[in-house]
Design a protein around this motif. Structure first.
Motif, PDB file in Angstrom:
ATOM      1  N   ASN A  25       0.807  -1.205   0.000  1.00 56.85           N
ATOM      2  CA  ASN A  25       0.000   0.000   0.000  1.00 56.85           C
ATOM      3  C   ASN A  25       0.848   1.267   0.000  1.00 56.85           C
ATOM      4  O   ASN A  25       0.316   2.364   0.065  1.00 56.85           O
ATOM      5  CB  ASN A  25      -0.918   0.015   1.227  1.00 56.85           C
ATOM      6  CG  ASN A  25      -1.921  -1.105   1.174  1.00 56.85           C
ATOM      7  OD1 ASN A  25      -2.618  -1.273   0.188  1.00 56.85           O
ATOM      8  ND2 ASN A  25      -1.976  -1.893   2.231  1.00 56.85           N
ATOM      9  N   GLU A  27       2.486   2.895  -2.222  1.00 57.34           N
ATOM     10  CA  GLU A  27       2.296   3.871  -3.292  1.00 57.34           C
ATOM     11  C   GLU A  27       0.993   4.639  -3.161  1.00 57.34           C
ATOM     12  O   GLU A  27       0.887   5.774  -3.595  1.00 57.34           O
ATOM     13  CB  GLU A  27       2.368   3.178  -4.647  1.00 57.34           C
ATOM     14  CG  GLU A  27       3.772   2.743  -4.986  1.00 57.34           C
ATOM     15  CD  GLU A  27       3.858   2.075  -6.348  1.00 57.34           C
ATOM     16  OE1 GLU A  27       2.974   2.280  -7.180  1.00 57.34           O
ATOM     17  OE2 GLU A  27       4.838   1.355  -6.545  1.00 57.34           O
ATOM     18  N   SER A  28      -0.036   4.017  -2.564  1.00 57.43           N
ATOM     19  CA  SER A  28      -1.333   4.690  -2.476  1.00 57.43           C
ATOM     20  C   SER A  28      -1.471   5.514  -1.200  1.00 57.43           C
ATOM     21  O   SER A  28      -2.366   6.338  -1.095  1.00 57.43           O
ATOM     22  CB  SER A  28      -2.469   3.669  -2.566  1.00 57.43           C
ATOM     23  OG  SER A  28      -2.396   2.759  -1.490  1.00 57.43           O
ATOM     24  N   GLN A  65      -4.041  10.294   2.655  1.00 52.73           N
ATOM     25  CA  GLN A  65      -5.068   9.440   2.055  1.00 52.73           C
ATOM     26  C   GLN A  65      -4.448   8.133   1.609  1.00 52.73           C
ATOM     27  O   GLN A  65      -3.238   8.041   1.452  1.00 52.73           O
ATOM     28  CB  GLN A  65      -5.726  10.139   0.867  1.00 52.73           C
ATOM     29  CG  GLN A  65      -4.781  10.465  -0.259  1.00 52.73           C
ATOM     30  CD  GLN A  65      -5.450  11.305  -1.342  1.00 52.73           C
ATOM     31  OE1 GLN A  65      -6.458  11.951  -1.124  1.00 52.73           O
ATOM     32  NE2 GLN A  65      -4.863  11.289  -2.530  1.00 52.73           N
ATOM     33  N   GLY A  66      -5.311   7.140   1.408  1.00 51.78           N
ATOM     34  CA  GLY A  66      -4.848   5.848   0.905  1.00 51.78           C
ATOM     35  C   GLY A  66      -4.290   4.934   1.973  1.00 51.78           C
ATOM     36  O   GLY A  66      -3.498   4.040   1.660  1.00 51.78           O
TER      37      GLY A  66
END
Length: 184
Positions: A25, A27-28, A65-66
């Motif tokens: 996760n 990268e997000s 976020q993410g």
């Protein structure tokens, strides 16, 4: 011998699986600020107002976020790795940010259930950039950690680097935005 080799291979595969799961996760999961872009010079409003510095000493706007699934809380650590100390300099530590909070406003008050831990200025509030004169440009890393735990309660008097190690043990992912500042 084959049993040992197979156990070794299983251990390696397990370790790599955990590594890739924890970082899948990465990268997000991002953090941004309305006050500066990544690697920009820190604005005066965020610079310390003591020790020969004359800034506004406000904490920045930060938004993330993410976060990965399973995030139960967040922790924020602001750290200067270029400070002339073995552990660098910790400017702000905020723990137990609820999972439904994904933004801190500029100068925001930190209230329960969030907890601020003691920084290297000896206070439990944001302390802005103020590197030693003539020490060059320093980097200030604003790192948000997505945690598997709903609450972390450091031992009273814990050193900031000790708290950071505790946070990292519970981290599912992290995201960093950096600013720079130096004094002649």
């Amino acid at each position: 011998m084959n049993i040992l080799r197979n156990l070794f291979l299983i251990a390696i595969i397990s370790i790599l699986g955990v590594f890739f799961m924890q970082n899948s996760n990465a990268e997000s999961f991002i953090i941004t600020s309305n006050n500066f872009s990544n690697n920009d010079t820190m604005p005066n409003s965020l610079i310390h107002s003591h020790f020969g510095c004359t800034g506004g000493n406000k904490s920045p706007h930060l938004k993330w976020q993410g976060a990965p699934k399973g995030t139960k809380s967040f922790a924020l650590i602001v750290h200067d790795p270029d400070a002339p100390r073995p552990t660098g300099w910790y400017h702000w530590i905020v723990l137990n940010i609820p999972a439904n909070i994904t933004e801190l406003k500029e100068g925001q008050q930190i209230n329960h259930p969030m907890l601020q831990a003691k920084n290297d200025f000896g206070s439990v509030t944001y302390g802005g950039a103020c590197p030693p004169k003539g020490h060059g440009v320093h980097r200030y890393n604003f790192t948000i950690y997505a945690l598997e735990s709903a609450a972390l309660l450091p031992t009273p008097g814990s050193a900031p680097d000790s708290i950071e190690r505790q946070v990292k043990k519970h981290a599912l992912a992290s995201a960093t935005i950096s600013a720079t500042y130096g004094r002649e």
